[in-house]
Design a protein around this motif. Structure first.
Motif, PDB file in Angstrom:
ATOM      1  N   GLN A  58       0.828  -1.212   0.000  1.00  0.00           N
ATOM      2  CA  GLN A  58       0.000   0.000   0.000  1.00  0.00           C
ATOM      3  C   GLN A  58       0.859   1.258   0.000  1.00  0.00           C
ATOM      4  OE1 GLN A  58      -3.052   0.130  -0.622  1.00  0.00           O
ATOM      5  NE2 GLN A  58      -3.952  -1.839  -0.056  1.00  0.00           N
ATOM      6  N   ILE A  59       1.961   1.234   0.717  1.00  0.00           N
ATOM      7  CA  ILE A  59       2.849   2.400   0.718  1.00  0.00           C
ATOM      8  C   ILE A  59       3.528   2.560  -0.634  1.00  0.00           C
ATOM      9  CG2 ILE A  59       4.898   3.436   1.776  1.00  0.00           C
ATOM     10  CD1 ILE A  59       4.099   2.047   4.386  1.00  0.00           C
ATOM     11  N   LEU A  60       3.946   1.459  -1.239  1.00  0.00           N
ATOM     12  CA  LEU A  60       4.504   1.527  -2.595  1.00  0.00           C
ATOM     13  C   LEU A  60       3.499   2.101  -3.575  1.00  0.00           C
ATOM     14  CD1 LEU A  60       6.387  -1.902  -2.811  1.00  0.00           C
ATOM     15  CD2 LEU A  60       7.440   0.365  -3.046  1.00  0.00           C
ATOM     16  N   ALA A  61       2.211   1.842  -3.326  1.00  0.00           N
ATOM     17  CA  ALA A  61       1.151   2.361  -4.197  1.00  0.00           C
ATOM     18  C   ALA A  61       0.871   3.835  -3.948  1.00  0.00           C
ATOM     19  CB  ALA A  61      -0.133   1.552  -3.996  1.00  0.00           C
ATOM     20  N   GLY A  62       1.307   4.346  -2.783  1.00  0.00           N
ATOM     21  CA  GLY A  62       1.121   5.770  -2.510  1.00  0.00           C
ATOM     22  C   GLY A  62       0.429   6.093  -1.203  1.00  0.00           C
ATOM     23  N   ALA A  63       0.058   5.089  -0.417  1.00  0.00           N
ATOM     24  CA  ALA A  63      -0.609   5.344   0.856  1.00  0.00           C
ATOM     25  C   ALA A  63       0.355   5.948   1.872  1.00  0.00           C
ATOM     26  CB  ALA A  63      -1.195   4.052   1.414  1.00  0.00           C
ATOM     27  N   LYS A  64      -0.153   6.863   2.681  1.00  0.00           N
ATOM     28  CA  LYS A  64       0.618   7.409   3.792  1.00  0.00           C
ATOM     29  C   LYS A  64       0.587   6.460   4.975  1.00  0.00           C
ATOM     30  CE  LYS A  64       2.654  11.547   3.914  1.00  0.00           C
ATOM     31  NZ  LYS A  64       3.872  11.871   4.678  1.00  0.00           N
ATOM     32  N   THR A  65      -0.602   5.882   5.209  1.00  0.00           N
ATOM     33  CA  THR A  65      -0.783   4.968   6.327  1.00  0.00           C
ATOM     34  C   THR A  65      -1.722   3.846   5.897  1.00  0.00           C
ATOM     35  OG1 THR A  65      -2.696   6.206   7.177  1.00  0.00           O
ATOM     36  CG2 THR A  65      -0.514   6.804   8.045  1.00  0.00           C
ATOM     37  N   VAL A  66      -1.858   2.856   6.768  1.00  0.00           N
ATOM     38  CA  VAL A  66      -2.870   1.815   6.571  1.00  0.00           C
ATOM     39  C   VAL A  66      -3.683   1.716   7.861  1.00  0.00           C
ATOM     40  CG1 VAL A  66      -1.353   0.510   5.032  1.00  0.00           C
ATOM     41  CG2 VAL A  66      -1.486  -0.104   7.469  1.00  0.00           C
ATOM     42  N   GLN A  67      -4.897   1.211   7.732  1.00  0.00           N
ATOM     43  CA  GLN A  67      -5.730   0.963   8.903  1.00  0.00           C
ATOM     44  C   GLN A  67      -6.029  -0.527   8.988  1.00  0.00           C
ATOM     45  OE1 GLN A  67      -9.079   3.481   9.646  1.00  0.00           O
ATOM     46  NE2 GLN A  67      -7.972   5.365   9.192  1.00  0.00           N
ATOM     47  N   VAL A  68      -5.890  -1.082  10.173  1.00  0.00           N
ATOM     48  CA  VAL A  68      -6.082  -2.518  10.359  1.00  0.00           C
ATOM     49  C   VAL A  68      -7.137  -2.782  11.417  1.00  0.00           C
ATOM     50  CG1 VAL A  68      -3.734  -3.088   9.661  1.00  0.00           C
ATOM     51  CG2 VAL A  68      -4.210  -2.647  12.066  1.00  0.00           C
ATOM     52  N   CYS A  69      -7.858  -3.873  11.229  1.00  0.00           N
ATOM     53  CA  CYS A  69      -8.887  -4.256  12.189  1.00  0.00           C
ATOM     54  C   CYS A  69      -9.053  -5.774  12.211  1.00  0.00           C
ATOM     55  CB  CYS A  69     -10.214  -3.572  11.850  1.00  0.00           C
ATOM     56  SG  CYS A  69     -11.558  -4.010  12.945  1.00  0.00           S
ATOM     57  N   SER A  70      -9.550  -6.350  11.101  1.00  0.00           N
ATOM     58  CA  SER A  70      -9.860  -7.785  11.070  1.00  0.00           C
ATOM     59  C   SER A  70      -8.660  -8.648  11.404  1.00  0.00           C
ATOM     60  CB  SER A  70     -10.408  -8.168   9.688  1.00  0.00           C
ATOM     61  OG  SER A  70     -11.653  -7.552   9.450  1.00  0.00           O
ATOM     62  N   THR A  71      -7.477  -8.263  10.927  1.00  0.00           N
ATOM     63  CA  THR A  71      -6.282  -9.064  11.222  1.00  0.00           C
ATOM     64  C   THR A  71      -5.985  -9.090  12.724  1.00  0.00           C
ATOM     65  OG1 THR A  71      -3.986  -9.459  10.593  1.00  0.00           O
ATOM     66  CG2 THR A  71      -4.618  -7.158  10.904  1.00  0.00           C
ATOM     67  N   LEU A  72      -6.360  -8.027  13.438  1.00  0.00           N
ATOM     68  CA  LEU A  72      -6.126  -7.997  14.884  1.00  0.00           C
ATOM     69  C   LEU A  72      -7.152  -8.840  15.622  1.00  0.00           C
ATOM     70  CD1 LEU A  72      -5.166  -4.249  15.444  1.00  0.00           C
ATOM     71  CD2 LEU A  72      -3.738  -6.174  14.717  1.00  0.00           C
ATOM     72  N   TYR A  73      -8.367  -8.911  15.102  1.00  0.00           N
ATOM     73  CA  TYR A  73      -9.355  -9.808  15.689  1.00  0.00           C
ATOM     74  C   TYR A  73      -8.918 -11.261  15.523  1.00  0.00           C
ATOM     75  CZ  TYR A  73     -12.960  -6.273  16.577  1.00  0.00           C
ATOM     76  OH  TYR A  73     -13.672  -5.206  17.076  1.00  0.00           O
ATOM     77  N   ARG A  74      -8.336 -11.563  14.378  1.00  0.00           N
ATOM     78  CA  ARG A  74      -7.938 -12.942  14.094  1.00  0.00           C
ATOM     79  C   ARG A  74      -6.613 -13.313  14.764  1.00  0.00           C
ATOM     80  NH1 ARG A  74     -11.196 -14.944   9.994  1.00  0.00           N
ATOM     81  NH2 ARG A  74     -12.248 -13.389   8.690  1.00  0.00           N
ATOM     82  N   VAL A 134      10.228   5.389   5.627  1.00  0.00           N
ATOM     83  CA  VAL A 134       9.023   5.013   4.882  1.00  0.00           C
ATOM     84  C   VAL A 134       8.812   5.908   3.664  1.00  0.00           C
ATOM     85  CG1 VAL A 134       6.502   4.906   5.016  1.00  0.00           C
ATOM     86  CG2 VAL A 134       7.883   4.000   6.893  1.00  0.00           C
ATOM     87  N   GLU A 135       9.074   7.198   3.836  1.00  0.00           N
ATOM     88  CA  GLU A 135       8.806   8.138   2.755  1.00  0.00           C
ATOM     89  C   GLU A 135       9.650   7.853   1.514  1.00  0.00           C
ATOM     90  OE1 GLU A 135       6.535  11.052   1.085  1.00  0.00           O
ATOM     91  OE2 GLU A 135       6.324  10.129   3.063  1.00  0.00           O
ATOM     92  N   SER A 136      10.805   7.221   1.693  1.00  0.00           N
ATOM     93  CA  SER A 136      11.708   6.985   0.566  1.00  0.00           C
ATOM     94  C   SER A 136      11.164   5.967  -0.429  1.00  0.00           C
ATOM     95  CB  SER A 136      13.087   6.537   1.067  1.00  0.00           C
ATOM     96  OG  SER A 136      12.991   5.334   1.805  1.00  0.00           O
ATOM     97  N   PHE A 137      10.164   5.175  -0.051  1.00  0.00           N
ATOM     98  CA  PHE A 137       9.600   4.241  -1.030  1.00  0.00           C
ATOM     99  C   PHE A 137       8.100   4.445  -1.254  1.00  0.00           C
ATOM    100  CE2 PHE A 137       9.234   1.900   3.001  1.00  0.00           C
ATOM    101  CZ  PHE A 137       8.000   1.269   2.923  1.00  0.00           C
ATOM    102  N   ARG A 138       7.535   5.474  -0.620  1.00  0.00           N
ATOM    103  CA  ARG A 138       6.100   5.722  -0.813  1.00  0.00           C
ATOM    104  C   ARG A 138       5.819   6.141  -2.254  1.00  0.00           C
ATOM    105  NH1 ARG A 138       2.169   9.683  -0.415  1.00  0.00           N
ATOM    106  NH2 ARG A 138       3.681  11.331  -0.028  1.00  0.00           N
ATOM    107  N   GLY A 139       4.872   5.452  -2.902  1.00  0.00           N
ATOM    108  CA  GLY A 139       4.465   5.770  -4.268  1.00  0.00           C
ATOM    109  C   GLY A 139       5.441   5.319  -5.332  1.00  0.00           C
ATOM    110  N   LEU A 140       6.473   4.574  -4.933  1.00  0.00           N
ATOM    111  CA  LEU A 140       7.512   4.204  -5.891  1.00  0.00           C
ATOM    112  C   LEU A 140       6.982   3.314  -7.006  1.00  0.00           C
ATOM    113  CD1 LEU A 140      10.544   4.833  -6.086  1.00  0.00           C
ATOM    114  CD2 LEU A 140      10.987   2.631  -4.981  1.00  0.00           C
ATOM    115  N   ALA A 141       6.026   2.446  -6.681  1.00  0.00           N
ATOM    116  CA  ALA A 141       5.524   1.499  -7.681  1.00  0.00           C
ATOM    117  C   ALA A 141       4.762   2.182  -8.798  1.00  0.00           C
ATOM    118  CB  ALA A 141       4.634   0.447  -7.014  1.00  0.00           C
TER     119      ALA A 141
END
Length: 326
Positions: free
Chosen positions: A256-272, A297-304
């Motif tokens: 997701q960061i390679l795609a350009g995301a600044k952050t990610v949000q997680v929920c289901s993986t923590l329940y599991r 992190v910023e050095s590879f954000r959006g690289l893809a």
């Protein structure tokens, strides 16, 4: 710190944010998230219906609004006390015990008198506000443009009442997600969270009635989020993007960061896997960064999405898939 980043103008120790859920509904759980390495938490949403109910009670009314079934937990309990006071206390107490940003969350469907309560969330110490706008387009006479306008109007009214940063959590059912994203940014959104996951219905074939379906995302749902993070990032949407839905592993975060995301949000993986799974995700991100010689992190954000035209790649993938099927 290699994983240090920023979101909505806030400093984060990690790009991993725990999204709005029961995991962020009490102080002890929020403290656990911080200790496990979360960069921030989005508090369990307070629903527009809750706020309006409190306002009506203050005005001498006792009737409540009907709502979609994902709000049932709230609608069956919010008469037990002043929900706004409870939510304000959650913000205040959380700020005392953790040193990560606390993002308040409001699940809403319309603009109106509830918006003034956003000021109370700001005064309580919320570092930002996430608007989870959920307007269900089930009425065939409802004009799609009117729905989009309502999103803009809600955001605009909230922006007039507070000065902390506001993000909007979107569903993926818009005809033109790109235009919606740019319009929300023009209206003042500092961030967009892609995507909200609406609970799907199921049918109990023995009782022959509609029941809630699986409330958790699957890892496969990450691909749709990845597509739109890439598209919006490559188009230069002037706000920060947070990827949500289907993010399960450190590898998913890296994508997701390679795609350009600044952050990610997680929920289901923590329940599991438990809240401590955040530690493993952070470790896996750092291990990947070490293998590829990235110091931050910023050095590879959006690289893809700098390597080729994302839209062309999407079309070629579609053509190749159909060719393989034949």
């Amino acid at each position: 710190m290699k994983l240090k980043t920023s979101y909505l103008g806030l400093e984060l120790k990690s790009p991993i944010i725990v999204s709005s859920s029961t995991l962020t509904g009490n102080v002890e759980s929020i403290k656990h998230c911080a200790e496990a390495g979360a960069g921030a938490v989005v508090l369990k949403s307070i629903f527009e219906e809750q706020i309006l109910s409190d306002i009506k009670k203050e005005e001498g009314y006792t009737d409540i609004y009907n709502s979609y079934f994902e709000a049932q937990e709230y609608l069956t309990t919010f008469m037990r006390g002043n929900e706004i006071d409870i939510y304000v206390k959650l913000i205040q107490e959380s700020k005392k015990v953790v040193d990560i940003p606390i993002i308040a969350s409001v699940n809403c469907t319309s603009k109106g008198e509830w918006i003034s309560i956003a000021k109370e969330l700001q005064v309580a110490g919320a570092d930002a506000l996430e608007l989870n706008i959920a307007i269900a387009a089930f009425d065939r006479d409802l004009n799609p443009r009117d729905i989009e306008t309502e999103y803009i109007d809600i955001l605009t009214e909230v922006e007039r009442n507070i000065n902390i940063p506001v993000s909007v959590k979107l569903g993926d059912h818009f005809t033109n997600i790109s235009q919606m994203a740019f319009n929300l940014t023009k209206a003042g959104a500092k961030g967009l969270v892609l995507f909200n996951r609406f609970y799907n219905p199921d049918i109990n074939i023995e009782k022959m009635n509609v029941v809630p379906g699986n409330s958790m995302s699957t890892q496969e749902e990450n691909h749709n989020t990845l597509r739109w993070i890439s598209l919006l990032s490559s188009q230069g949407v002037p706000c920060e993007l947070s990827a949500s839905r289907g993010v399960y592993t450190g590898e998913d975060v890296v994508k997701q960061i390679l795609a350009g995301a600044k952050t990610v949000q997680v929920c289901s993986t923590l329940y599991r896997n438990g809240i401590d799974h955040i530690k493993q995700m952070n470790a896996d991100i750092e291990a990947w960064m070490d293998r590829h010689n990235f110091n931050d992190v910023e050095s590879f954000r959006g690289l893809a999405n700098k390597k080729e035209d994302i839209k062309v790649a999407e079309r070629l993938q579609y053509l190749r898939r159909n060719y393989d099927l034949h």
